[in-house]
Enzyme design. Structure first.
Site, PDB file in Angstrom:
ATOM      1  N   TYR A 146      47.548  37.242  40.362  1.00 54.99           N
ATOM      2  CA  TYR A 146      48.716  36.543  39.817  1.00 54.99           C
ATOM      3  C   TYR A 146      49.932  36.617  40.748  1.00 54.99           C
ATOM      4  CZ  TYR A 146      46.160  36.460  35.378  1.00 54.99           C
ATOM      5  OH  TYR A 146      45.220  36.247  34.387  1.00 54.99           O
ATOM      6  N   ASP A 206      40.384  46.056  32.582  1.00 51.60           N
ATOM      7  CA  ASP A 206      39.109  46.271  33.265  1.00 51.60           C
ATOM      8  C   ASP A 206      39.211  47.311  34.371  1.00 51.60           C
ATOM      9  OD1 ASP A 206      37.310  44.181  32.025  1.00 51.60           O
ATOM     10  OD2 ASP A 206      38.986  42.934  32.662  1.00 51.60           O
ATOM     11  N   HIS A 449      41.297  36.896  44.984  1.00 45.84           N
ATOM     12  CA  HIS A 449      40.971  36.050  43.847  1.00 45.84           C
ATOM     13  C   HIS A 449      42.224  35.497  43.200  1.00 45.84           C
ATOM     14  CE1 HIS A 449      41.934  38.924  40.517  1.00 45.84           C
ATOM     15  NE2 HIS A 449      41.659  39.817  41.438  1.00 45.84           N
ATOM     16  N   TYR A 530      48.139  31.107  29.681  1.00 44.04           N
ATOM     17  CA  TYR A 530      49.000  32.140  29.121  1.00 44.04           C
ATOM     18  C   TYR A 530      49.635  32.981  30.215  1.00 44.04           C
ATOM     19  CZ  TYR A 530      46.298  36.451  29.969  1.00 44.04           C
ATOM     20  OH  TYR A 530      45.696  37.535  30.557  1.00 44.04           O
ATOM     21  N   ARG A 531      49.182  32.837  31.434  1.00 45.22           N
ATOM     22  CA  ARG A 531      49.610  33.687  32.543  1.00 45.22           C
ATOM     23  C   ARG A 531      49.130  32.998  33.805  1.00 45.22           C
ATOM     24  NH1 ARG A 531      47.381  39.914  32.827  1.00 45.22           N
ATOM     25  NH2 ARG A 531      48.863  40.799  34.309  1.00 45.22           N
TER      26      ARG A 531
END
Length: 609
Positions: A146, A206, A449, A530-531
């Site tokens: 992100y 995670d 990623h 949402y993000r």
């Protein structure tokens, strides 16, 4: 595994380190990942350094930094004029995004500062207002996928809150709650609870190295019944953009003789408007302290259910919905595709497929057939909680419901080898932070990623619409589709993980184009993220356009009222202060791909043609 790579730091030596129990696993994980690296550890940077904040001359910057060094001490102010090193998960940079989707040198800070107290955070904010220098707070910077630690406005000063503000201020065993500073990781909180021998669980994502506070404020999720992290926070302490200090909830009521209010971590809203929400995923304040509810220890049983066919997908979702709404499902379960059974072996894609483009579905099936779960297409990971009798009853209901899908099969940890991914889920779903989820970063060399994370109703037909979009666009842009669905009773987070080689400008360009088209096509069907990554924040924010962009206009009104000088994290989550708004800072359409091509990140007037 032998290696020339040194072991990662431990919690005994760094707030961001690993617990001793994970050092060997961490060393193996680090070795696997870095041994596949083809990029140099760092490359020479271009131009005069450090990159300056907007509207600031070098003389003005040097004077301002000198003042900041007097406030904090020289040792707590780092000028970002050194080579950029991407590092590894536990040893990641705070100068830029380790998983850079644009050029490595695009989203960089001018300096990184390390406050040690709330008063020092307040002093930095007042300094920023005086000099009109943007500041960008991070907790630990591990929101990888992100944007990491990268400031949205190049040249901003990053406030690393984690290095020196990492205290567990309180663990209340009776109230099952804690109070933490930004630098407390899930690892650190878990180890402290174990050290004290308390029958309490944390809820961990995670991977357990992130900030408890930071993840909740960014509305991250975990997998126990306490998996909605922001919903389970209780009480914030916030430095506002003018340097004032605010407590929300019951913390606004003074306790006896100046002590903290004893109900601050017990009741969320208090009296009057509930303000906490505006400080999540925003740039309205710097959260320096947060209460969090902990889960009392309870019996638990993890399991996996496999499904043989791709087309089972909407039927699986339809079965999950009533089970979740009726609270039969004990946690936030995951529905994953069989490709992740390959990826979590920590082997590279090249071990399974060396042809062009995405790995074909029949090849996935062929290799999955050699693994413990067999030739399956979808895999459901769940956990039930309670005493043995209630768990047995719950499992019978779940088994019967999923038996409506031909070939569905339920397995338990004892049915699978010790190295199977289910054993990692057992830990995560009982509050034990781990590292296993890093294994799929070995899928490609120099792996990074990017997450596409829309919210979808828990309905088979809606899930299929989004799934069809991401399948088609991943095929178009040549990426393996690696989806994880975190499923609740009314909505699910459909999280798509685009894994790319950050040494390849072509892969970066294709990843950005794929992301852009997924955002647009999903929004056209009524499904929003949402993000998102900071480079796509303007794009995602623009999709929430109902009522002539009423939501963004409301956010901008709050931003301008609280932060008239526009110094606090401008552009975070697409919210720009008046000082920057409408001046070409927004990134929309194909402009991320333009940045990858070397045209820059700043205002349009300064980007290269």
């Amino acid at each position: 595994m032998s290696s020339s790579f040194p072991p990662p730091p431990t919690l005994a030596t760094a707030h961001s380190g690993l617990p001793e129990r994970l050092v060997d696993l961490g060393t193996e994980s680090k070795t696997r990942l870095l041994s596949k690296r083809t990029l140099p550890e760092s490359v020479p940077r271009q131009g005069e350094l450090p990159v300056l904040p907007p509207d600031t001359t070098r003389a003005e910057f040097n004077q301002a930094i000198g003042e900041l060094q007097q406030i904090l001490g020289t040792e707590h102010v780092d000028i970002n004029d050194k080579p950029l090193v991407d590092g590894w998960y536990v040893e990641h940079p705070n100068t830029h995004d380790a998983f850079h989707i644009a050029l490595q040198d695009d989203l960089v800070s001018s300096a990184v500062v390390y406050p040690g107290t709330v008063e020092e955070v307040q002093a930095i904010v007042r300094w920023a207002n005086k000099h009109k220098i943007p500041i960008y707070p991070i907790s630990m910077g591990r929101n990888i996928g992100y944007g990491g630690t990268a400031p949205r406005v190049p040249g901003s000063v990053v406030l690393d809150l984690g290095r020196r503000m990492n205290r567990i201020l309180n663990v209340d065993a009776e109230n099952a709650s804690c109070l933490v500073e930004p630098g407390v990781s899930y690892f650190a909180l878990y180890e402290e609870i174990q050290r004290r021998g308390l029958p309490l669980w944390i809820d961990t994502p995670d991977v357990g190295g992130g900030s408890v506070l930071g993840n909740a404020i960014d509305r991250g999720v975990g997998y126990t019944p306490y998996g909605d992290h922001f919903a389970n926070h209780c009480g914030l302490e916030i430095v506002l953009p003018n340097g004032e200090l605010l407590r929300t909830g019951m913390g606004a009521l003074p306790g006896r003789e100046g002590a903290d209010n004893p109900t601050w971590q017990s009741f969320q809203p208090a009296y009057g408007p509930y303000a906490d929400g505006i400080f999540s995923q925003s740039n309205f304040g710097i959260v320096v302290c947060m209460g969090m509810w902990l889960m009392p220890e309870v019996g638990h049983q993890s399991y996996v259910i496999t499904f043989p066919r791709e087309e089972d997908f909407p039927d699986i979702v339809e079965i999950i919905r009533p089970l979740a709404q009726q609270r039969v499902l004990g946690n936030i379960p995951q529905l994953r595709h069989a490709i992740q059974e390959l990826a979590t072996t920590a082997k590279p894609k090249s071990d399974f497929y060396t042809g062009p483009g995405p790995i074909p579905r029949d090849v996935i099936q062929q290799h999955a057939a050699t693994l413990p779960l067999g030739a399956v297409s979808w895999v459901f990971y769940g956990t039930q909680y309670g005493d043995a009798a209630s768990i047995a009853t719950q499992l019978d209901i779940i088994r019967k419901a999923f038996s409506a899908i031909p070939g569905a099969k339920m397995l338990f940890p004892e049915d699978l080898p010790a190295d199977h991914y289910l054993h990692s889920r057992v830990h995560v779903c009982s509050g034990v932070p781990v590292l296993r989820e890093l294994d799929w970063l070995n899928w490609v060399p120099n792996a990074a990623h990017l997450f596409f994370s829309p919210i979808v109703p828990t309905r088979g037909k809606d899930a299929q619409v989004v799934h069809d979009i991401v399948v088609r666009l991943h095929a178009k842009y040549g990426f393996d589709l690696i989806p994880t669905l975190c499923v609740a009773g009314r909505e699910m987070h459909y999280i798509v993980n685009i894994v790319y080689d950050r040494s390849s400008l072509d892969e970066k360009r294709r990843a950005a184009a794929c992301m852009r088209e997924m955002i647009a096509e999903a929004a056209a069907e009524g499904f929003g993220e949402y993000r998102t990554h900071i480079l796509f924040a303007d794009m995602v924010a623009s999709t929430y356009s109902w009522g002539d962009n009423a939501l963004m206009r409301f956010n901008e009104t709050i931003k301008d009222a609280l932060d008239p000088n526009g110094i606090l994290a401008p552009g975070r989550n697409g919210i720009w202060p008046r000082r920057f708004r409408g001046k070409g800072w927004e990134i929309l359409g194909s402009e991320v791909e333009d940045a990858i091509a070397g045209r820059g990140i700043g205002p349009k007037s300064e980007r290269k043609a």
